[in-house]
Design an enzyme around this catalytic site. Structure first.
Site, PDB file in Angstrom:
ATOM      1  N   ASP A 114       0.860  -1.173   0.000  1.00  9.98           N
ATOM      2  CA  ASP A 114       0.000   0.000   0.000  1.00  9.98           C
ATOM      3  C   ASP A 114       0.904   1.232   0.000  1.00  9.98           C
ATOM      4  O   ASP A 114       2.105   1.141   0.295  1.00  9.98           O
ATOM      5  CB  ASP A 114      -0.902  -0.024   1.233  1.00  9.98           C
ATOM      6  N   GLY A 115       0.333   2.384  -0.308  1.00 11.50           N
ATOM      7  CA  GLY A 115       1.130   3.601  -0.385  1.00 11.50           C
ATOM      8  C   GLY A 115       1.174   4.389   0.907  1.00 11.50           C
ATOM      9  O   GLY A 115       2.156   4.340   1.665  1.00 11.50           O
TER      10      GLY A 115
END
Length: 300
Positions: free
Chosen positions: A161-162
Site C-alpha cells: 500500500d502507499g
C-alpha cells in the site's frame, strides 16, 4: 549499524514461520511449564508451514541464484527458550531452510535484537512486538490470518500500500480529517511536492538494490504499489517515487476498489497495508501483513 553488512536481512518470529497454534494454545491455557513439556515431548515432530514460510523459502533461494557471498539472510526471533526451540530448528533442518542465526528469549519479547542484527524487515504474529520494531525505525508487519494461498512460481512478489506504508501518512490525515474532496484537492495542489517517507521506504530501497544485481528479464523479485488512490491523486505518488529514485515494477491505482482480487492477479507472496479492514479483505487472497503505523492506527 548493521552487524551483517551488505545483506538484506529479514527477521521472522517462529509463529510466523511455522504453525504453532497448538503449542501456543497450551501456553495460553495451561502456562509456561505445560508449554515447555509439550514442545520437548514433540521436538522430533515436524511443524507445519506457517503463513510466512513460502515467502522465506523464495527469499533464501536468491542466494543460490547469485552465487558467491550470501546477499540475503533470515533471522529467527522467538519467545521460546533454546530448549523448547529445538523443535523449531529440527523443522528448519527438515525443510532445508538456510537459517543459522536466532534469538530465543524464553517468554520475553525478542524485538530488542532487531537492531543488533541489522534487520531490514520484521514479520511477526505479535502486534506489540511489531509496533516496537516500527518505533525503532524498522519496517515491520503483523501477519494476518486468512485464506491466502501459496504462490507457485519462483519469482518473489512484494506488494505495498502507499500512504502510511511506503509514504508518510500526511495525505491520509487530510482524508481522515476533511474527507475525499479535500484530500483530492490537496494532492492535486501538492503534486510537485514529494511525500515524506513511510516505514517501508528503506525496505523498498533495499529490495531495489538487490534487484539491480540481476538482469531485468531474469530478476527473481518483483514489486507492486497497490493503492486506493486514483487520478488525479496518482501524480504525487509517481513524482515522489521519481524524486526518491525508487522504481516499482507495477502500480495499480484502484480508486477505492477492494484490493484482494488485484493482489491475487499480481501473485503477491505478501501484501503490506496499514488498515486492518483492507488487510482482512486481502488476506482472503494472499498472505498479508498489517503495518500498525499512522493515523489509521491511533488508538482512540
Amino acid at each position: 549499524m548493521s552487524t551483517l553488512p551488505d545483506k538484506l536481512v529479514i527477521a521472522i518470529s517462529s509463529r510466523a514461520l511455522f504453525n504453532l497454534n497448538d503449542s501456543h494454545r497450551v501456553f495460553e491455557e495451561q502456562g509456561l511449564y505445560a508449554f515447555s513439556r509439550y514442545q520437548v515431548e514433540r521436538e522430533n515432530d515436524i511443524l507445519d508451514k506457517g503463513d510466512a514460510f513460502p515467502l522465506v523459502e523464495k527469499f533464501l533461494k536468491i542466494n543460490k541464484l547469485l552465487g558467491g557471498e550470501p546477499r540475503v539472510e533470515v533471522i529467527l526471533l522467538s519467545r521460546n527458550s533454546a530448549d523448547t526451540g529445538l523443535r523449531i530448528f529440527n523443522s528448519i533442518e527438515h525443510y532445508g531452510l538456510d537459517i543459522t542465526r536466532a534469538a530465543f528469549c524464553n517468554g520475553e519479547s525478542p524485538y530488542r535484537y532487531i537492531g543488533p542484527f541489522g534487520c531490514d524487515l520484521f514479520l511477526s504474529t505479535d502486534g506489540l512486538d511489531v509496533r516496537r520494531a516500527l518505533e525503532q525505525g524498522v519496517a515491520a508487519a503483523t501477519l494476518v490470518a486468512g485464506g491466502g494461498h501459496e504462490q507457485q512460481e519462483d519469482v518473489l512478489r512484494f506488494a505495498f500500500d502507499g500512504d502510511a506504508v511506503i509514504f508518510s501518512d500526511e495525505a491520509e490525515q487530510v482524508y481522515k480529517r476533511d474527507g475525499l474532496a479535500a484530500f483530492t484537492e490537496v494532492e492535486r495542489a501538492s503534486a510537485q511536492k514529494p511525500l515524506g517517507g513511510g516505514p517501508f521506504k528503506g525496505f523498498l530501497e533495499a529490495l531495489q538494490k538487490l534487484q539491480a544485481e540481476f538482469e531485468p528479464d531474469a530478476c527473481p523479485i518483483r514489486t507492486a504499489l497497490v493503492t486506493a488512490r486514483s487520478a488525479p491523486a496518482h501524480e504525487r505518488v509517481i513524482r515522489t517515487l521519481r524524486a526518491w529514485d525508487i522504481r516499482v515494477d507495477e502500480s495499480v491505482f484502484l480508486g477505492g476498489l477492494p484490493k484482494g482480487a488485484f493482489l491475487r492477479a499480481f501473485g503477491a507472496d505478501v501484501f503490506f497495508d496499514d488498515q486492518l479492514d483492507h488487510c482482512a479483505s486481502a488476506a482472503e487472497h494472499v498472505a498479508t501483513g498489517h503495518v500498525p503505523h499512522g493515523i489509521a492506527n491511533i488508538e482512540s
